[in-house]
Design a protein around this motif. Structure first.
Motif, short mmCIF file in Angstrom:
data_model
loop_
_atom_site.label_atom_id
_atom_site.label_comp_id
_atom_site.label_asym_id
_atom_site.label_seq_id
_atom_site.Cartn_x
_atom_site.Cartn_y
_atom_site.Cartn_z
N VAL A 38 8.42 3.64 -1.24
CA VAL A 38 7.53 3.63 -2.36
C VAL A 38 6.39 2.66 -2.40
N ASP A 39 5.12 3.03 -2.80
CA ASP A 39 3.89 2.43 -2.83
C ASP A 39 3.46 2.01 -1.49
N ASP A 40 3.72 2.86 -0.56
CA ASP A 40 3.18 2.74 1.06
C ASP A 40 1.93 2.99 1.00
N GLY A 41 1.52 4.01 0.08
CA GLY A 41 0.24 4.61 0.13
C GLY A 41 0.20 5.95 0.79
N LYS A 42 1.11 6.58 0.60
CA LYS A 42 1.00 8.04 1.30
C LYS A 42 0.10 8.99 0.58
N SER A 43 0.02 9.00 -0.96
CA SER A 43 -0.93 9.84 -1.61
C SER A 43 -2.29 9.35 -1.11
N LEU B 106 -12.76 5.58 -5.87
CA LEU B 106 -12.08 6.45 -6.15
C LEU B 106 -10.58 6.59 -5.96
N ASP B 107 -9.82 6.83 -6.78
CA ASP B 107 -8.19 6.69 -6.51
C ASP B 107 -7.97 7.99 -5.87
N LEU B 108 -8.12 8.07 -4.59
CA LEU B 108 -7.73 9.14 -3.78
C LEU B 108 -6.32 9.87 -3.87
N SER B 109 -5.23 9.30 -4.50
CA SER B 109 -4.13 9.81 -4.80
C SER B 109 -4.10 10.59 -5.49
N LEU B 110 -5.12 11.01 -6.64
CA LEU B 110 -5.15 11.80 -7.75
C LEU B 110 -5.49 13.19 -7.09
N LEU B 111 -5.84 13.39 -5.80
CA LEU B 111 -5.97 14.71 -5.19
C LEU B 111 -4.76 15.22 -4.79
N VAL B 112 -3.44 14.46 -4.55
CA VAL B 112 -2.22 15.08 -4.34
C VAL B 112 -1.27 14.87 -5.52
N ASP C 64 3.09 16.38 1.53
CA ASP C 64 3.40 14.86 1.16
C ASP C 64 4.50 14.83 0.47
N THR C 65 5.50 14.13 1.08
CA THR C 65 6.88 14.01 0.39
C THR C 65 7.02 12.66 -0.37
N GLN D 132 5.98 19.74 12.45
CA GLN D 132 5.96 19.43 14.09
C GLN D 132 5.60 17.91 14.10
N VAL D 133 5.05 17.35 13.12
CA VAL D 133 4.69 15.92 13.35
C VAL D 133 5.07 15.43 12.03
N VAL D 134 5.69 14.27 12.19
CA VAL D 134 5.68 13.45 11.04
C VAL D 134 4.82 12.03 11.03
N VAL D 135 4.21 11.96 10.08
CA VAL D 135 3.33 10.68 9.54
C VAL D 135 4.29 9.68 8.91
N LEU D 136 4.60 8.77 9.18
CA LEU D 136 5.36 7.83 8.49
C LEU D 136 4.48 6.45 8.16
N LEU D 137 4.43 6.09 7.00
CA LEU D 137 3.40 4.96 6.53
C LEU D 137 4.54 3.93 6.14
N VAL D 138 4.00 2.60 6.53
CA VAL D 138 4.73 1.56 5.98
C VAL D 138 3.46 0.48 5.58
N ASP D 139 3.82 -0.44 4.61
CA ASP D 139 2.88 -1.41 4.18
C ASP D 139 2.81 -2.54 5.11
N ALA D 140 1.85 -2.94 5.57
CA ALA D 140 1.69 -3.98 6.52
C ALA D 140 2.43 -5.27 5.92
N ARG D 141 2.35 -5.49 4.82
CA ARG D 141 3.09 -6.87 4.10
C ARG D 141 4.34 -6.68 4.16
N ASN D 142 4.88 -5.56 4.20
CA ASN D 142 6.69 -5.43 4.09
C ASN D 142 7.07 -5.05 5.56
N GLY D 143 6.47 -4.20 6.30
CA GLY D 143 6.80 -3.63 7.56
C GLY D 143 7.96 -2.69 7.62
N VAL D 144 8.78 -2.42 8.46
CA VAL D 144 9.94 -1.72 8.39
C VAL D 144 10.88 -1.67 7.42
#
Length: 422
Positions: A21-26, A59-65, A96-97, A115-127
């Motif tokens: 949550v809140d890692d910035g996927k959208s 721009l709040d680019l998350s609104l595009l998704v 986008d899940t 075929q490919v998964v892009v995993l996002l993490v927040d640099a402040r929280n890590g894995v």
């Protein structure tokens, strides 16, 4: 070859984004769409107005998704959002899940065809736990290529040390799950660093941007073609006036040609004709819907398997890994229905052998009483009649099944035959 011909022959890559949550996927997906110029002018104008109304700086680019009303109001992703975009090199289908743990089942849906998964993490929280959960699901589903996007790197002053620490932790976890050599990229989706355009803030990073990776990673669309031929009958076509009999369905795996030897109903026969809506053809391959005619008159029905090569042996019991898709607890000994291919048979959860604890490499729960929503469990399945079962492969070309509630008909769990994490 003209530029038009080159564009028409571009390969298509299916990818999925996931993360906590809140890692910035959208925002990441919005940035990808915006910077590849895949956003229509009226969409962009609408996002500009909404961003301004909310007091957003830029721009709040998350609104595009986040297209659902509930998503926009809560500021989270709930459903799997599919987006399509293209560059000069490739076309892309992106899922986008959601990030919330209660929507892990939606993530399973998005990853199942990727075929490919892009995993996002927040640099402040890590894995975090959800990162490991999504990486585990990717490994279960046979996804071999994972990109870790270390997002919000700007909020830790573009720190190389923070990036290296996250990269080491993630690579170790990926290795434990059998995913070798994950790609790790430091990004800022909000500012655009290393998503499409190369960042000017991180001289220490000399690797590719996320888009450069997506444009260069091999498209492994042929994996199902590499398997032996598998064809579950969906419908038996009969015309008594002409003695026409054919077996309609979709080729799940492999290829078949007229004259090839196949096994069906425990007997060996040959393919005499391959019919389609456009007429007869000499061969068929994974993904094509056809009707097969056989040299011998064999008593076959919906759900039966026509196969070639190393045919799977019918069994009454098999081991599998399942992902819970419902709030209803599923207990050892519970009677269910099982859908495998086009077969729907009575079955029983013979045993819940282990519940995978994603927080600890040694904290799995042995012989739990049940499993539920979003749980990943090793189970034993018993079926009322023999079924040709084989291990999961090629992102569900073979070896995947569903457990269904007998009373309501709702789906309880998705399963992968033979798969074991640990």
């Amino acid at each position: 070859m003209s530029a038009t011909d080159m564009l028409s022959q571009r390969q298509t890559l299916r990818l999925c984004t996931a993360g906590s949550v809140d890692d910035g996927k959208s925002t990441f997906v919005g940035r990808l769409l915006h910077d590849t110029k895949s956003v229509l002018a009226d969409q962009l104008a609408s996002v500009e107005r909404t961003s301004a109304d909310r007091g957003f700086d830029g721009l709040d680019l998350s609104l595009l998704v986040d297209g659902l009303r509930a998503e926009r109001e809560q500021g989270i992703t709930i459903d799997v959002a599919y987006r399509y975009f293209a560059t000069d090199k490739r076309t892309f289908i992106l899922a986008d899940t959601p990030g919330h743990v209660q929507y892990t089942r939606n993530t399973v849906t998005g990853m199942s065809t990727s075929q490919v998964v892009v995993l996002l993490v927040d640099a402040r929280n890590g894995v975090v736990e959800q990162t490991v959960r999504h990486l585990t699901v990717a490994a279960l589903l046979g996804v071999k290529t994972v990109i870790l996007a270390v997002n919000k790197i700007d909020l830790v002053d573009y720190s190389e040390a923070v990036f290296d620490e996250i990269k080491a932790a993630f690579s170790a976890k990926a290795g434990d799950l059998g995913i070798a050599g994950p790609h790790v990229v430091p990004i800022s989706a909000l500012k655009g660093d290393n998503v499409v355009e190369r960042s000017t803030q991180m001289d220490w990073y000399a690797g590719p941007t996320v888009l450069e990776l997506l444009e260069s990673i091999p498209v492994n669309s042929g994996r199902a073609l590499e398997l032996d031929f598998r064809f579950y009958i969906q419908y038996v076509l009969r015309n008594h006036a002409t003695d026409y009999r054919a077996y309609a369905g979709r080729v799940n795996a492999g290829t078949i040609s007229v004259g090839d030897e196949v096994t069906a109903g425990g007997r060996t026969t040959t393919i005499t004709h391959i019919d389609t809506a456009d007429g007869e053809q000499d061969s068929a391959r994974a993904g094509e819907s056809v009707a097969l005619r056989l040299a011998d008159d064999i008593d076959l029905v919906r759900g039966d398997l026509i196969s070639a090569g190393s045919a799977p042996q019918p069994v009454r019991e098999f081991a599998a890994t399942v992902v819970g898709l419902t709030d209803k607890a599923i207990a050892a000994g519970q009677a269910v229905k099982l859908r495998l291919g086009t077969s729907l048979v009575r079955a029983r959860v013979g045993g819940v052998d282990k519940l995978i604890d994603l927080d600890s490499p040694a904290g799995d729960i042995a012989s739990p009483e049940s499993f539920g929503l979003n749980d990943i469990a090793h189970v034993t399945i018993q079926v009322a009649m023999e079924l040709p079962v084989e291990d999961y492969a090629a992102r569900g070309a073979v070896g995947n099944f569903l457990l269904i509630d007998q009373a309501s008909g709702s789906t309880l769990a998705a399963g992968l035959v033979g798969t074991r994490l640990r």
